[in-house]
Design a protein around this motif. Structure first.
Motif, PDB file in Angstrom:
ATOM      1  N   PRO A  79       0.967  -1.211  -0.156  1.00  0.00           N
ATOM      2  CA  PRO A  79       0.042  -0.082  -0.107  1.00  0.00           C
ATOM      3  C   PRO A  79       0.924   1.378   0.056  1.00  0.00           C
ATOM      4  CG  PRO A  79      -0.915  -1.632   1.648  1.00  0.00           C
ATOM      5  CD  PRO A  79       0.511  -2.016   1.196  1.00  0.00           C
ATOM      6  N   ASN A  80       0.488   2.463  -0.907  1.00  0.00           N
ATOM      7  CA  ASN A  80       1.027   3.565  -0.899  1.00  0.00           C
ATOM      8  C   ASN A  80       0.435   4.270   0.353  1.00  0.00           C
ATOM      9  OD1 ASN A  80       2.062   5.926  -1.428  1.00  0.00           O
ATOM     10  ND2 ASN A  80       1.714   5.920  -3.603  1.00  0.00           N
ATOM     11  N   GLU A  81       1.435   4.614   1.146  1.00  0.00           N
ATOM     12  CA  GLU A  81       0.944   5.502   2.379  1.00  0.00           C
ATOM     13  C   GLU A  81       1.353   6.861   2.426  1.00  0.00           C
ATOM     14  OE1 GLU A  81       2.683   3.281   5.754  1.00  0.00           O
ATOM     15  OE2 GLU A  81       1.233   1.432   5.393  1.00  0.00           O
ATOM     16  N   HIS A  82       1.703   7.318   1.355  1.00  0.00           N
ATOM     17  CA  HIS A  82       2.011   8.770   1.123  1.00  0.00           C
ATOM     18  C   HIS A  82       0.818   9.583   1.255  1.00  0.00           C
ATOM     19  CE1 HIS A  82       3.133  12.484  -0.811  1.00  0.00           C
ATOM     20  NE2 HIS A  82       4.274  12.278  -0.520  1.00  0.00           N
ATOM     21  N   ALA A  83       1.002  10.698   1.571  1.00  0.00           N
ATOM     22  CA  ALA A  83      -0.397  11.554   1.907  1.00  0.00           C
ATOM     23  C   ALA A  83      -1.348  11.962   0.694  1.00  0.00           C
ATOM     24  CB  ALA A  83      -0.064  13.117   2.593  1.00  0.00           C
ATOM     25  N   GLN A  84      -0.507  11.875  -0.586  1.00  0.00           N
ATOM     26  CA  GLN A  84      -1.279  12.226  -1.851  1.00  0.00           C
ATOM     27  C   GLN A  84      -1.527  11.031  -2.442  1.00  0.00           C
ATOM     28  OE1 GLN A  84       1.437  14.987  -3.791  1.00  0.00           O
ATOM     29  NE2 GLN A  84       0.670  16.707  -2.706  1.00  0.00           N
ATOM     30  N   ALA A  85      -1.454   9.883  -2.100  1.00  0.00           N
ATOM     31  CA  ALA A  85      -1.575   8.587  -2.437  1.00  0.00           C
ATOM     32  C   ALA A  85      -3.117   8.477  -2.701  1.00  0.00           C
ATOM     33  CB  ALA A  85      -1.410   7.171  -1.849  1.00  0.00           C
ATOM     34  N   LEU A  86      -3.676   7.715  -3.719  1.00  0.00           N
ATOM     35  CA  LEU A  86      -5.253   7.262  -3.969  1.00  0.00           C
ATOM     36  C   LEU A  86      -5.482   6.352  -3.046  1.00  0.00           C
ATOM     37  CD1 LEU A  86      -5.136   7.436  -7.892  1.00  0.00           C
ATOM     38  CD2 LEU A  86      -5.836   9.312  -6.347  1.00  0.00           C
ATOM     39  N   SER A  87      -6.896   6.123  -2.694  1.00  0.00           N
ATOM     40  CA  SER A  87      -7.130   5.135  -1.803  1.00  0.00           C
ATOM     41  C   SER A  87      -6.971   3.702  -2.371  1.00  0.00           C
ATOM     42  CB  SER A  87      -8.733   5.353  -1.588  1.00  0.00           C
ATOM     43  OG  SER A  87      -9.089   4.350  -0.671  1.00  0.00           O
ATOM     44  N   GLY A  88      -6.221   2.863  -1.769  1.00  0.00           N
ATOM     45  CA  GLY A  88      -6.012   1.622  -2.371  1.00  0.00           C
ATOM     46  C   GLY A  88      -4.874   1.560  -3.220  1.00  0.00           C
ATOM     47  N   GLU A  89      -4.139   2.660  -3.413  1.00  0.00           N
ATOM     48  CA  GLU A  89      -3.086   2.648  -4.510  1.00  0.00           C
ATOM     49  C   GLU A  89      -1.834   1.735  -3.864  1.00  0.00           C
ATOM     50  OE1 GLU A  89      -0.746   5.818  -7.227  1.00  0.00           O
ATOM     51  OE2 GLU A  89      -1.697   6.599  -5.415  1.00  0.00           O
ATOM     52  N   LEU A  90      -1.128   1.166  -4.923  1.00  0.00           N
ATOM     53  CA  LEU A  90      -0.153   0.209  -4.758  1.00  0.00           C
ATOM     54  C   LEU A  90       1.099   0.685  -5.258  1.00  0.00           C
ATOM     55  CD1 LEU A  90      -1.818  -3.388  -5.367  1.00  0.00           C
ATOM     56  CD2 LEU A  90      -1.391  -2.167  -2.967  1.00  0.00           C
TER      57      LEU A  90
END
Length: 127
Positions: A79-90
């Motif tokens: 999972p991408n935990e960056h603040a600007q990541a999309l929900s569920g983005e890998l």
């Protein structure tokens, strides 16, 4: 193919190096619905540039150009935990067909962890 003369495959060296940097093993548990290892992709520029008014207009994405690569099995997508990541983005490990430079001019890189939004799958070649 190896990067070193002692016959250790490059993917083993890459995984061990990243695990040392991160201080933990890379996950090998592949998430359901994630792109499979070996999937051909194109790393694309910023798809949302024209729709996102809050972004810097000079931002075209993290890479200088679009280019082909392959989803790498070095580590499972996480999972991408960056603040600007999309929900569920890998985040996927991608091996590039040719070394690439990022948008800051750093590189060349032969492999990188790429946000899912910057990947476009390629159709399977006709048999």
């Amino acid at each position: 193919m190896t990067d070193r003369s002692d016959s250790v495959p490059a993917d083993v060296d890459d995984r061990q190096a990243m695990e040392r940097i991160l201080g933990r093993p890379l996950s090998q548990t592949w998430p359901t619905g994630a792109l499979a290892p070996g999937t051909r992709v194109t790393v694309v520029r910023d798809r949302d540039r024209d729709r996102d008014r809050d972004r810097d207009r000079d931002w075209d994405g993290p890479w200088q150009v679009e280019f082909p690569g392959t989803i790498d099995a070095m580590g499972a997508p996480v999972p991408n935990e960056h603040a600007q990541a999309l929900s569920g983005e890998l985040l996927y490990w991608v091996t590039f067909d040719a070394p690439q430079y990022d948008s800051n001019g750093d590189g060349p890189y032969r492999k990188a962890q790429v946000w899912g939004r910057y990947l476009r799958t390629e159709p399977e070649p006709a048999a």
